[in-house]
Design an enzyme around this catalytic site. Structure first.
Site, PDB file in Angstrom:
ATOM      1  CD1 TRP A 157      -2.681   1.198   0.501  1.00 19.05           C
ATOM      2  CD2 TRP A 157      -2.167   1.604   2.690  1.00 19.05           C
ATOM      3  NE1 TRP A 157      -3.778   2.635   1.067  1.00 19.05           N
ATOM      4  CE2 TRP A 157      -3.360   2.647   2.272  1.00 19.05           C
ATOM      5  CE3 TRP A 157      -1.219   1.832   3.997  1.00 19.05           C
ATOM      6  CZ2 TRP A 157      -3.749   3.344   3.224  1.00 19.05           C
ATOM      7  CZ3 TRP A 157      -1.914   2.478   5.208  1.00 19.05           C
ATOM      8  CH2 TRP A 157      -3.283   3.515   4.487  1.00 19.05           C
ATOM      9  CG  ASP A 238      -2.112  -2.664   7.731  1.00 22.50           C
ATOM     10  OD1 ASP A 238      -3.496  -3.208   7.545  1.00 22.50           O
ATOM     11  OD2 ASP A 238      -1.360  -2.049   6.937  1.00 22.50           O
ATOM     12  CE  LYS A 273     -10.063  -0.461   3.721  1.00 22.96           C
ATOM     13  NZ  LYS A 273      -9.954   0.705   2.923  1.00 22.96           N
TER      14      LYS A 273
HETATM   15  N1  KET Z   1      -4.104  -0.591   5.740  1.00 19.20           N
HETATM   16  C1  KET Z   1      -4.490  -0.823   4.314  1.00 19.20           C
HETATM   17  C2  KET Z   1      -3.368  -2.128   3.787  1.00 19.20           C
HETATM   18  C3  KET Z   1      -4.989  -0.234   3.788  1.00 19.20           C
HETATM   19  O1  KET Z   1      -5.049  -0.698   2.668  1.00 19.20           O
HETATM   20  C4  KET Z   1      -5.674   0.764   3.510  1.00 19.20           C
HETATM   21  C5  KET Z   1      -6.894   1.678   3.006  1.00 19.20           C
HETATM   22  C6  KET Z   1      -5.244   1.237   5.378  1.00 19.20           C
HETATM   23  C7  KET Z   1      -4.771   0.615   6.456  1.00 19.20           C
HETATM   24  C8  KET Z   1      -6.404   2.251   5.764  1.00 19.20           C
HETATM   25  O2  KET Z   1      -6.922   1.733   6.367  1.00 19.20           O
HETATM   26  P1  KET Z   1      -8.735   2.920   7.370  1.00 19.20           P
HETATM   27  O3  KET Z   1      -8.439   1.992   8.722  1.00 19.20           O
HETATM   28  O4  KET Z   1      -9.312   3.453   7.372  1.00 19.20           O
HETATM   29  O5  KET Z   1      -7.799   3.824   8.120  1.00 19.20           O
HETATM   30  N2  KET Z   1      -6.893   1.073   1.859  1.00 19.20           N
HETATM   31  C9  KET Z   1      -7.373   1.749   0.897  1.00 19.20           C
HETATM   32  C10 KET Z   1      -8.283   2.855   0.284  1.00 19.20           C
HETATM   33  C11 KET Z   1      -6.566   3.617   1.279  1.00 19.20           C
HETATM   34  O6  KET Z   1      -6.073   4.367   0.183  1.00 19.20           O
HETATM   35  O7  KET Z   1      -7.582   5.332   2.095  1.00 19.20           O
HETATM   36  C12 KET Z   1      -6.791   1.765  -0.377  1.00 19.20           C
HETATM   37  O8  KET Z   1      -6.161   0.799  -0.427  1.00 19.20           O
HETATM   38  O9  KET Z   1      -7.661   1.609  -1.314  1.00 19.20           O
END
Ligand code: KET
Length: 424
Positions: A157, A238, A273
């Site tokens: 990511w 993660d 998610k």
């Molecule tokens: N870790 C990973 C691997 C991930 O893909 C995301 C979000 C997050 C953490 C962030 O999660 P949060 O709990 O909402 O802070 N990924 C998607 C959205 C983004 O880029 O923010 C994506 O990869 O499209």
């Protein structure tokens, strides 16, 4: 300090600042570099602005239902109705977040009665999404393990690198995805990890690898543990897609394996998610330590990190997560919804594969079936990605990653036809 020595002197009401004598006055922020934007979030914004009615959003890691909407899960709606009904005061939460949520998160991650939790050696705090957790952990590492190198998968990511570098840490990449086979470059990965200095941080996707959708098998995780232990490496998991791989419990396999092996490690987990509550910023950071005394020290310093940053997390996010996880009725409803989201994505994988295999029989698209979670790594080149967007209104990031959860029964055939056209 005189202007001639390079110091700044206040300008007039326009906020202009005089430089050295003879140079044109400039504004306070005129020297800033423009923000290039985030590759995922900017693309998602471009999608929203696209007027074409048949556009398809495969850009961002968000689950959309078969009608193309972000679902509001029934369990979340009911938890919020309870909260509204109670209409309680909204004090600041403690720095570490809600006690009820933290306890519920520990149960979810480690399972009921896990030794690590029972013995008090897990420091957990509620964070502003898992992004907040990742960054709080990174700041903590920078302060208390200052020489540690951070190693992320190649690819990962994008924000992983940005977050850890933003905390002032050196970030490197270990081999991971094998474009030739569509699998993991396990030997190269192990060789790299075996050569790292003790105390290096190894960021690992606990399930549903982003962006490739290619995970380590259970046997591969098991084989990794002795290496991590012998080399004194510190895993940082993660877990952003729990439930989208094999199931809520199943997707905790890697973290429970590391805990059972007695390793010290970090895990940032997200509810964005799994509960479809992206904007609530619901996540947590847990650090599994050697014993209770160490966990108390760690929690204390994590709190110090949070206090000087955003002070404390959201009470609404905590209310939703704690209720859904602790109330048996809401919990059962959530588990059923996660299973339904997971199987809808799998159905879309099969549908996409079916059309592409028929249209382009000479090409192997089986990776759509074997990759797991929200994402598939298509191997499409940036120019093909651009054509998909410009000619067909199909949006995906330029690495060729697609969010399979953006497909639905109304758009999967034409998306597959568009992909078939650009790979021809
Ligand atoms: N870790 C990973 C691997 C991930 O893909 C995301 C979000 C997050 C953490 C962030 O999660 P949060 O709990 O909402 O802070 N990924 C998607 C959205 C983004 O880029 O923010 C994506 O990869 O499209």
């Amino acid at each position: 300090m005189s202007a001639g020595s390079g110091g700044l002197s206040r300008g007039g009401p326009g906020g202009q600042v005089g430089g050295a004598a003879g140079t044109a006055p400039r504004t306070v922020f005129g020297h800033l570099e423009p923000y290039a934007g985030d590759p995922i979030l900017s693309l998602n914004a471009a999608f929203q602005a696209d007027p074409r009615p048949d556009k398809v959003n495969l850009s961002i890691g968000i689950y959309f239902d078969d009608a193309g909407r972000i679902p509001v899960l029934d369990c979340v709606r009911r938890a919020e109705a309870q909260m509204l009904e109670e209409s309680g005061p909204k004090p600041y939460l403690p720095i570490e977040g809600s006690a009820a949520m933290r306890k519920a998160v520990q149960g979810l991650l480690f399972g009921a009665g896990h030794e690590a939790v029972a013995s008090g050696r897990v420091a957990t705090l509620q964070t502003v999404g898992s992004s907040g957790g990742l960054r709080v952990g990174a700041d903590f590492i920078r302060r208390w393990l200052p020489g540690a190198q951070v190693w992320i998968s190649d690819p990962s990511w994008d924000n992983h690198r940005a977050m850890f570098e933003g905390a002032g840490l050196a970030v490197h990449a270990y081999p991971y995805y094998d474009a030739a086979t569509g699998g993991v470059r396990l030997d190269a990965m192990r060789d790299t990890l075996a050569g790292l200095p003790a105390g290096s941080i190894v960021l690992l996707h606990a399930c549903c690898h982003n962006p490739t959708g290619v995970d380590l098998s259970r046997a591969q995780w098991e084989a990794l543990v002795p290496l991590l232990r012998e080399r004194g490496l510190i895993p940082y998991l993660d877990l952003a897609y729990q439930g989208y791989g094999d199931g809520i419990e199943e997707d905790a396999f890697a973290l429970r394996l590391l805990a059972a092996a007695g390793l010290t490690f970090f895990v940032a987990n997200s509810f964005s998610k799994s509960m479809s509550v992206y904007g609530e910023r619901a996540g947590a950071l847990s650090v599994v330590c050697a014993d209770r005394a160490e966990a108390e020290l760690v929690l204390g310093q994590l709190k110090a990190t949070v206090r000087r940053n955003y002070s404390s997390p959201s009470i609404h996010a905590a209310g939703i997560v704690a209720r859904v996880l602790a109330d048996p009725v809401l919990r059962a409803s959530w588990e059923a919804d996660v299973a339904a989201m997971r199987s809808r994505i799998q159905a879309m994988r099969r549908a996409l594969h079916g059309v592409l295999a028929a249209k382009r029989p000479g090409r192997d698209f089986r990776y759509f079936l074997t990759q797991r979670g929200m994402f598939s790594y298509t191997g499409l080149a940036a120019a093909q990605v651009d054509r998909l967007r410009e000619e067909f209104g199909v949006y995906l990031v330029r690495s060729g990653r697609i969010c399979v959860a953006g497909l639905n029964s109304g758009n999967v055939e034409r998306t597959a036809a568009a992909i078939a056209a650009v790979v021809a």
